[in-house]
Design an enzyme around this catalytic site. Structure first.
Site, PDB file in Angstrom:
ATOM      1  N   ASP A  11       7.956  30.197  -0.585  1.00 40.18           N
ATOM      2  CA  ASP A  11       8.753  28.971  -0.476  1.00 40.18           C
ATOM      3  C   ASP A  11      10.243  29.323  -0.496  1.00 40.18           C
ATOM      4  OD1 ASP A  11       9.564  26.291  -0.665  1.00 40.18           O
ATOM      5  OD2 ASP A  11       9.534  26.405  -2.856  1.00 40.18           O
ATOM      6  N   ASP A  13      13.316  26.624  -1.117  1.00 39.00           N
ATOM      7  CA  ASP A  13      14.125  25.934  -2.131  1.00 39.00           C
ATOM      8  C   ASP A  13      13.565  26.171  -3.527  1.00 39.00           C
ATOM      9  OD1 ASP A  13      15.913  24.511  -0.293  1.00 39.00           O
ATOM     10  OD2 ASP A  13      14.094  23.460   0.319  1.00 39.00           O
ATOM     11  N   ASP A 142       7.730  26.776  -6.233  1.00 41.29           N
ATOM     12  CA  ASP A 142       8.163  26.179  -7.504  1.00 41.29           C
ATOM     13  C   ASP A 142       7.667  24.743  -7.702  1.00 41.29           C
ATOM     14  OD1 ASP A 142       9.908  25.505  -5.330  1.00 41.29           O
ATOM     15  OD2 ASP A 142      11.231  24.575  -6.796  1.00 41.29           O
TER      16      ASP A 142
HETATM   17  N1  UMP Z   1      13.900  18.311  -2.373  1.00 39.72           N
HETATM   18  C1  UMP Z   1      14.569  17.164  -2.615  1.00 39.72           C
HETATM   19  N2  UMP Z   1      14.978  16.917  -3.892  1.00 39.72           N
HETATM   20  C2  UMP Z   1      14.742  17.770  -4.895  1.00 39.72           C
HETATM   21  C3  UMP Z   1      14.049  18.948  -4.628  1.00 39.72           C
HETATM   22  C4  UMP Z   1      13.633  19.189  -3.337  1.00 39.72           C
HETATM   23  O1  UMP Z   1      14.802  16.367  -1.738  1.00 39.72           O
HETATM   24  O2  UMP Z   1      15.150  17.501  -6.004  1.00 39.72           O
HETATM   25  C5  UMP Z   1      13.482  18.583  -1.007  1.00 39.72           C
HETATM   26  C6  UMP Z   1      14.228  19.711  -0.369  1.00 39.72           C
HETATM   27  C7  UMP Z   1      13.233  20.306   0.558  1.00 39.72           C
HETATM   28  C8  UMP Z   1      11.927  19.999  -0.138  1.00 39.72           C
HETATM   29  O3  UMP Z   1      13.269  19.661   1.800  1.00 39.72           O
HETATM   30  O4  UMP Z   1      12.142  18.911  -0.991  1.00 39.72           O
HETATM   31  C9  UMP Z   1      11.484  21.133  -1.010  1.00 39.72           C
HETATM   32  O5  UMP Z   1      10.771  21.920  -0.217  1.00 39.72           O
HETATM   33  P1  UMP Z   1       9.845  23.097  -0.769  1.00 39.72           P
HETATM   34  O6  UMP Z   1      10.736  23.993  -1.590  1.00 39.72           O
HETATM   35  O7  UMP Z   1       8.786  22.431  -1.597  1.00 39.72           O
HETATM   36  O8  UMP Z   1       9.374  23.716   0.501  1.00 39.72           O
HETATM   37 MG    MG Z   2      10.538  24.818  -3.497  1.00 38.94          MG
END
Ligand code: UMP
Ligand code: MG
Length: 185
Positions: A11, A13, A142
């Site tokens: 992943d 973020d 995460d």
């Molecule tokens: N995201 C938010 N707010 C948050 C955390 C994440 O909008 O507080 C969004 C950002 C990314 C996605 O587009 O969710 C997270 O993606 P993954 O890391 O789960 O792939």
């Molecule tokens: Mg993530």
């Protein structure tokens, strides 16, 4: 000695890129006197959920703003771990979900991978809203619970340790400081 070749989805973020660091930096610069939640006190995956209703639109505004996904700092050790996994002979893909408000996020995620990880990783990006459809051995992520149309995804979810996912106690958990011993590779 041969290795057991595995396919990893990593992943972005909160695992390779420091989403929360970028958010807090922008929030504190813009609203130095407003309420904020330090990372150590985060208990929900979505930042917005921990902010009062009147501040939620301001949280979204920051996450949607140009540059937010482009400017994130790398998570320490992430790039090195990817490179090492690949040099061990494993298949390594970056598997990330874009915002539905995609206008800046999608392009900037690609730019980030190109700039921070290097152009060779751009070909290994999997951008999907549904990670359960992707076939692999492991997903390092995460997010506490990863759901989608597939009820029994083929991968094992290994939690990338963050303060907001500590309630998960039935999955393996790692950081870029201990990944080799957790994965036993
Ligand atoms: N995201 C938010 N707010 C948050 C955390 C994440 O909008 O507080 C969004 C950002 C990314 C996605 O587009 O969710 C997270 O993606 P993954 O890391 O789960 O792939
Ligand atoms: Mg993530």
């Amino acid at each position: 000695m041969g290795i057991n070749k595995m396919r990893f989805l990593i992943d972005m973020d909160g695992v390779l890129s420091d989403f929360d660091g970028e958010f807090l930096k922008r929030w504190r610069e813009r609203y130095p006197d407003k309420f904020y939640v330090p990372l150590a006190e985060r208990t929900t995956f979505y930042v917005k959920q921990q902010y009062p209703d009147e501040l939620k639109p301001l949280v979204s505004e920051i996450v949607w703003a140009p540059g937010f996904f482009r400017d994130m700092m790398p998570v320490d050790g992430g790039k090195e771990a990817l490179t090492e996994m690949r040099s061990m002979g494993h298949e390594v893909f970056i598997c990330t979900s874009p915002l539905t408000t995609y206008q800046n996020c999608v392009l900037e995620k690609f730019e980030w991978v190109d700039r921070v990880l290097g152009s060779q990783w751009v070909s290994n990006i999997i951008l999907t809203k549904d990670k359960t459809l992707v076939k692999a051995d492991y997903l390092i992520d995460d997010k506490p619970n990863i759901t989608g149309v597939e009820n029994t995804p083929g991968w094992e979810h290994i939690v990338y340790d963050q303060p907001y996912n500590r309630e998960i106690d039935n999955k393996r958990r790692l950081t870029w400081g201990n990944w080799k011993s957790v994965l036993r590779i």
